[in-house]
Motif scaffolding. Sequence first.
Motif, mmCIF file in Angstrom:
data_model
loop_
_atom_site.group_PDB
_atom_site.id
_atom_site.type_symbol
_atom_site.label_atom_id
_atom_site.label_comp_id
_atom_site.label_asym_id
_atom_site.label_seq_id
_atom_site.Cartn_x
_atom_site.Cartn_y
_atom_site.Cartn_z
ATOM 1 N N THR A 53 5.080 5.228 38.431
ATOM 2 C CA THR A 53 5.449 6.334 37.555
ATOM 3 C C THR A 53 5.349 5.928 36.089
ATOM 4 O O THR A 53 5.508 4.763 35.749
ATOM 5 C CB THR A 53 6.874 6.825 37.879
ATOM 6 O OG1 THR A 53 7.806 5.751 37.705
ATOM 7 C CG2 THR A 53 6.952 7.321 39.309
ATOM 8 N N PRO A 54 5.104 6.903 35.195
ATOM 9 C CA PRO A 54 4.774 6.612 33.804
ATOM 10 C C PRO A 54 5.966 6.653 32.857
ATOM 11 O O PRO A 54 7.019 7.222 33.171
ATOM 12 C CB PRO A 54 3.788 7.721 33.451
ATOM 13 C CG PRO A 54 4.320 8.898 34.222
ATOM 14 C CD PRO A 54 4.867 8.331 35.511
ATOM 15 N N SER A 55 5.758 6.114 31.665
ATOM 16 C CA SER A 55 6.802 6.130 30.644
ATOM 17 C C SER A 55 6.990 7.526 30.052
ATOM 18 O O SER A 55 8.046 7.832 29.503
ATOM 19 C CB SER A 55 6.468 5.147 29.520
ATOM 20 O OG SER A 55 5.224 5.461 28.916
ATOM 21 N N THR A 56 5.983 8.396 30.172
ATOM 22 C CA THR A 56 6.091 9.741 29.600
ATOM 23 C C THR A 56 7.076 10.614 30.366
ATOM 24 O O THR A 56 7.660 11.532 29.798
ATOM 25 C CB THR A 56 4.718 10.424 29.572
ATOM 26 O OG1 THR A 56 4.109 10.292 30.866
ATOM 27 C CG2 THR A 56 3.825 9.815 28.511
ATOM 28 N N ASN A 57 7.254 10.349 31.657
ATOM 29 C CA ASN A 57 8.191 11.122 32.477
ATOM 30 C C ASN A 57 8.967 10.186 33.405
ATOM 31 O O ASN A 57 8.824 10.255 34.630
ATOM 32 C CB ASN A 57 7.449 12.173 33.315
ATOM 33 C CG ASN A 57 6.856 13.276 32.473
ATOM 34 O OD1 ASN A 57 7.541 13.926 31.698
ATOM 35 N ND2 ASN A 57 5.557 13.486 32.608
ATOM 36 N N PRO A 58 9.801 9.304 32.870
ATOM 37 C CA PRO A 58 10.443 8.291 33.701
ATOM 38 C C PRO A 58 11.572 8.822 34.580
ATOM 39 O O PRO A 58 12.032 8.116 35.476
ATOM 40 C CB PRO A 58 10.986 7.292 32.678
ATOM 41 C CG PRO A 58 11.224 8.105 31.451
ATOM 42 C CD PRO A 58 10.135 9.139 31.438
ATOM 43 N N GLY A 59 12.001 10.066 34.344
ATOM 44 C CA GLY A 59 13.025 10.667 35.184
ATOM 45 C C GLY A 59 12.459 11.706 36.123
ATOM 46 O O GLY A 59 12.740 11.713 37.322
ATOM 47 N N ALA A 60 11.632 12.608 35.586
ATOM 48 C CA ALA A 60 11.132 13.733 36.378
ATOM 49 C C ALA A 60 10.133 13.302 37.445
ATOM 50 O O ALA A 60 10.202 13.761 38.594
ATOM 51 C CB ALA A 60 10.490 14.766 35.456
ATOM 52 N N THR A 61 9.185 12.419 37.091
ATOM 53 C CA THR A 61 8.136 12.054 38.052
ATOM 54 C C THR A 61 8.677 11.318 39.273
ATOM 55 O O THR A 61 8.288 11.631 40.402
ATOM 56 C CB THR A 61 7.034 11.240 37.357
ATOM 57 O OG1 THR A 61 6.475 12.013 36.290
ATOM 58 C CG2 THR A 61 5.929 10.873 38.331
ATOM 59 N N ALA B 60 7.846 2.150 41.558
ATOM 60 C CA ALA B 60 7.450 1.096 40.615
ATOM 61 C C ALA B 60 7.332 1.761 39.250
ATOM 62 O O ALA B 60 6.295 2.342 38.931
ATOM 63 C CB ALA B 60 6.129 0.458 41.026
ATOM 64 N N PRO B 61 8.378 1.707 38.439
ATOM 65 C CA PRO B 61 8.371 2.460 37.185
ATOM 66 C C PRO B 61 7.684 1.717 36.055
ATOM 67 O O PRO B 61 7.508 0.491 36.108
ATOM 68 C CB PRO B 61 9.855 2.624 36.887
ATOM 69 C CG PRO B 61 10.470 1.377 37.429
ATOM 70 C CD PRO B 61 9.650 1.018 38.659
ATOM 71 N N SER B 62 7.332 2.463 35.029
ATOM 72 C CA SER B 62 6.893 1.848 33.785
ATOM 73 C C SER B 62 8.041 1.014 33.232
ATOM 74 O O SER B 62 9.179 1.471 33.180
ATOM 75 C CB SER B 62 6.506 2.925 32.772
ATOM 76 O OG SER B 62 6.513 2.409 31.462
ATOM 77 N N PRO B 63 7.763 -0.229 32.822
ATOM 78 C CA PRO B 63 8.841 -1.053 32.253
ATOM 79 C C PRO B 63 9.558 -0.374 31.097
ATOM 80 O O PRO B 63 10.777 -0.513 30.938
ATOM 81 C CB PRO B 63 8.102 -2.324 31.804
ATOM 82 C CG PRO B 63 6.918 -2.409 32.709
ATOM 83 C CD PRO B 63 6.500 -0.981 32.938
ATOM 84 N N LEU B 64 8.816 0.398 30.303
ATOM 85 C CA LEU B 64 9.415 1.057 29.145
ATOM 86 C C LEU B 64 10.465 2.074 29.554
ATOM 87 O O LEU B 64 11.458 2.281 28.859
ATOM 88 C CB LEU B 64 8.316 1.727 28.311
ATOM 89 C CG LEU B 64 8.629 2.078 26.860
ATOM 90 C CD1 LEU B 64 8.964 0.824 26.064
ATOM 91 C CD2 LEU B 64 7.437 2.794 26.228
ATOM 92 N N GLY B 65 10.257 2.713 30.699
ATOM 93 C CA GLY B 65 11.194 3.730 31.153
ATOM 94 C C GLY B 65 12.095 3.262 32.278
ATOM 95 O O GLY B 65 12.682 4.091 32.990
ATOM 96 N N TYR B 66 12.221 1.941 32.441
ATOM 97 C CA TYR B 66 12.911 1.415 33.620
ATOM 98 C C TYR B 66 14.339 1.922 33.735
ATOM 99 O O TYR B 66 14.780 2.359 34.797
ATOM 100 C CB TYR B 66 12.915 -0.119 33.619
ATOM 101 C CG TYR B 66 13.425 -0.670 34.943
ATOM 102 C CD1 TYR B 66 12.536 -0.973 35.971
ATOM 103 C CD2 TYR B 66 14.783 -0.831 35.191
ATOM 104 C CE1 TYR B 66 12.984 -1.427 37.191
ATOM 105 C CE2 TYR B 66 15.247 -1.272 36.414
ATOM 106 C CZ TYR B 66 14.345 -1.578 37.413
ATOM 107 O OH TYR B 66 14.797 -2.013 38.629
ATOM 108 N N ARG B 67 15.102 1.876 32.650
ATOM 109 C CA ARG B 67 16.518 2.259 32.752
ATOM 110 C C ARG B 67 16.674 3.713 33.182
ATOM 111 O O ARG B 67 17.569 4.048 33.969
ATOM 112 C CB ARG B 67 17.223 2.035 31.410
ATOM 113 C CG ARG B 67 17.435 0.582 31.044
ATOM 114 C CD ARG B 67 18.581 0.446 30.045
ATOM 115 N NE ARG B 67 18.383 1.265 28.852
ATOM 116 C CZ ARG B 67 19.379 1.621 28.031
ATOM 117 N NH1 ARG B 67 20.631 1.255 28.287
ATOM 118 N NH2 ARG B 67 19.132 2.356 26.957
ATOM 119 N N THR B 68 15.795 4.567 32.683
ATOM 120 C CA THR B 68 15.841 5.978 33.068
ATOM 121 C C THR B 68 15.549 6.140 34.551
ATOM 122 O O THR B 68 16.274 6.834 35.277
ATOM 123 C CB THR B 68 14.830 6.791 32.242
ATOM 124 O OG1 THR B 68 15.083 6.593 30.859
ATOM 125 C CG2 THR B 68 14.927 8.266 32.571
#
Length: 471
Positions: free
Chosen positions: A118-126, A144-152
């Motif tokens: 999943t991408p940093s642009t939609n780390p919650g919705a996707t 497997a999330p984008s590291p940038l959006g990991y906490r979300t």
Amino acid sequence: MDETHASAPAGDVVGDLVRKARAAQVQFGPSDQARVDEAVRAVAWSLYQEDHARQLAELAVADTLLGNVPDKIIKKRRKTFGTLRDLLGVKSVGVIEEDRALGIVKYAKPLGVVAALTPSTNPGATPVNKAMMAIKGRNAIIIAPSPLGYRTTALAVRWMREALVQIGLPADIVQILPPPVTKDLTQALMAAVELVVVTGSQDNVRRAYSSGTPAIGVGAGNVPVIIDETADLDAAAGKIAASKTFDNSTSCSSENAVVIVASVYEQAIEALKRAGAWLCAASDKEAIERTLWVNGKLNRDLIAQDASILAKAFGLPAEAEKARFLLIEETGIGKNHPLSGEKLSLVLTVYRAKDFADAKHLVRRILEHQGRGHSCGIHTTNMDRARELAADLKVVRVLVNFAHTFGNGGGFDSGLNFTLSMGCGSWQKNSISENLNYKHFLNITHLVTPITENKPAEEDLFGPHWQRYGR
């Protein structure tokens, strides 16, 4: 990740997650349709409830610096609500289709364990969107999330797991890779599961395809839309503005170029200005290109930022800082003309076309440069032109009189299913040419029974060939 996990081989870390996922999926797999839909509804509610949507939106913007909180809240709730509508209306357990004429009955079966990048642009919705679809198919899923959006993403996963436990299902139906998410860890995950679904960078898509596991990837967007001389100009401008500005243009479905037929060019520009656009001067173009791209790549500090930030960075007049988005005129297309590509920002490139035929030609060239297979749009009252685009252009979706972002990934006034992952067909080396949906998370067993023989005579099949070319 604790010290043990941090120092463990990627295969061991992933192996532990997959074992838990398989155990959870075995427990969940025998569920009937009502139980499956209960699980989908619970996971959807874990994101849809307003306080959760707000917390995730705030965390996403704080960590990624992409988009804006109000629109991310709307996106999370709208996409989740729409996807839930789609999923609750279909069968995914047992017999899902019967064709008596062909003697075929189709039974839906789970895939097993799904990996979702999943991408940093939609780390919650996707992540939630993919989890809903995977669960609809009675699968387990590991994100497997984008590291940038990991906490979300981690918080979204925590709430999904709590929702599953609340209804008596194992939390391990949904899991997340432990931090730090590395390429080795993600690669090991992709090799260990039954399906990989990738939304994000094209590098991740390519690595998924080479993982040895069946994979569904999506392509890059670069949406061009036409405004022709029959369009309602203010309606078109309003839709383009709403779509372009939503979440500061983080969506791959956001308009990147508008191609306006010459006979209404000036009027359309004025309509776009009324909708909140600022038309940059030709002399601003060099500064925009130099600032928005650094060493050939989009400037990470400027993508998905407010228009006021862009206006300052580009050195535009103070009045431009009040605009909702920026227009810049262009004539060139290709790698030497970066404004002809995807911008992930509140910058909309404008082309003047001589007529509709020229507009179609420009759209084709833009898509050949970037975004082929994804989508395009047209604002018109002449449906023959829309049908011509659909017949002639190499895109999966042609949207007519839509705010593109709100129709392309599913909408309540669009027949496309809700999704955050849009396939682009073989044109972008994708395995699907439709919106990702629950069907991609199912195995299908075909029960085949005898039917009345359907065997034509040789004359029926070869007759036209024999008549023209002889036996």
